[in-house]
Design a protein around this motif. Structure first.
Motif: not given
Length: 336
Positions: A55-72
């Motif tokens: 679950s921790a890995v899943a959270l980190l993966a989603v957080a990384a994707v969302v961070r990139c999308c927010k920047r774009l």
């Protein structure tokens, strides 16, 4: 039709920005919960201890994707909106699924905890943390004080939003200026400044520090109670369902929210312990991190006579530490 005033345009932009941030938080929260739901869905036979790191890995993966999308997309999220959504969602899972197997006493306790969290969060969002207004004609008084604000004191101070801000004049005692620090995010001076809390959307200062610690403890104990109740639910459901055909949606929701609460407990426990330590030793988070910036925390130690001089050494000292009992009493009563 009358032309739109500048203030109306600013209010419209502010409302539009708030809606955009809340919408971004909703998408982020939905992705987080979906990712957590997928973990027990794809690994139904794994134990909770095994599901936790997944679950921790899943959270980190989603957080990384969302961070990139927010920047774009150049969008920003609202952390308080995310916190509100988390409380409402977990509370909804409890009422809709877990509550049916919980004792009336535990049910009353959990519902009260969730309700108090909502009230406390609304309160801390609008509470004045201790904003102060420094008269522009006397900026040096604060800077030269032994407990002065040394960070960005030359910046223009944006008027605070509180109705009755403190106004310090040159005639007032320097004691009133103790531990007044500058928050770069709020662009304002705060008495007893601890840190700016994005999750609660406000500075934490002298006037709301007690509420902050109480609210932090409330989150910790509410999530601990939820984990205990969800574990009780899982155990009872497995006993009642002899065939092993569990309602997958319900049990996966319970497991995913339990993982979410456990991960929250891990960092909130450390954070709560840190703030209890700060209360006991009368130190603020900002002061601990940036103690070299504040003169009163700097103790200059000179080399002893007769030894090879290596130059003076600066060490940390806490002039506000009066003993644990006195520190706790000051913390509980320092609201003015």
């Amino acid at each position: 039709m009358a032309a739109e005033s500048g203030e109306q345009r600013r209010n419209r932009r502010t409302s539009s920005d708030l809606i955009s941030r809340c919408s971004t938080s909703f998408v982020y929260f939905s992705l987080i919960q979906l990712a957590l739901y997928m973990v027990p869905y794809f690994f139904p036979n794994f134990s909770l201890l095994t599901l936790l790191p997944l679950s921790a890995v899943a959270l980190l993966a989603v957080a990384a994707v969302v961070r990139c999308c927010k920047r774009l997309l150049r969008v920003r999220a609202s952390a308080p909106a995310f916190v509100f959504l988390s409380i409402i969602f977990v509370w909804g899972v409890y009422i809709g699924v877990i509550r049916q197997v919980i004792s009336p006493l535990m049910d009353f306790i959990l519902n009260t905890e969730f309700l108090m969290l909502m009230v406390g969060l609304c309160s801390i969002l609008s509470t004045d943390p201790g904003f102060v207004t420094i008269e522009s004609s006397h900026p040096n008084k604060l800077v030269e004080s032994p407990v002065s604000v040394v960070e960005a004191h030359s910046k223009e101070l944006v008027p605070s939003t509180c109705d009755m801000p403190y106004v310090f004049s040159a005639e007032e005692n320097a004691f009133q200026l103790q531990r007044v620090r500058y928050c770069g995010l709020c662009r304002a001076y705060v008495k007893g400044f601890d840190h700016h809390c994005p999750a609660f959307g406000n500075c934490i200062g002298q006037k709301n520090h007690v509420l902050f610690v109480i609210l932090l403890a409330g989150f910790f104990f509410t999530e601990a109670s939820y984990v205990a109740s969800s574990s009780q639910y899982s155990a009872k459901i497995k006993i009642l369902d002899k065939t092993g055909h569990l309602a997958s949606l319900s049990i996966n929701l319970v497991i995913s929210t339990t993982m979410f609460s456990l991960l929250q407990l891990l960092w909130q426990g450390v954070f709560l312990a840190w703030h209890i330590y700060c209360v006991c030793f009368n130190i603020r988070t900002d002061e601990w991190i940036n103690w070299k910036r504040y003169p009163e925390f700097n103790l200059t130690v000179h080399p002893e006579p007769g030894r090879t001089p290596n130059g003076s050494e600066t060490r940390f000292t806490n002039p506000y530490d009066k003993g644990i009992l006195s520190n706790v009493k000051e913390f509980l009563t320092a609201i003015g």
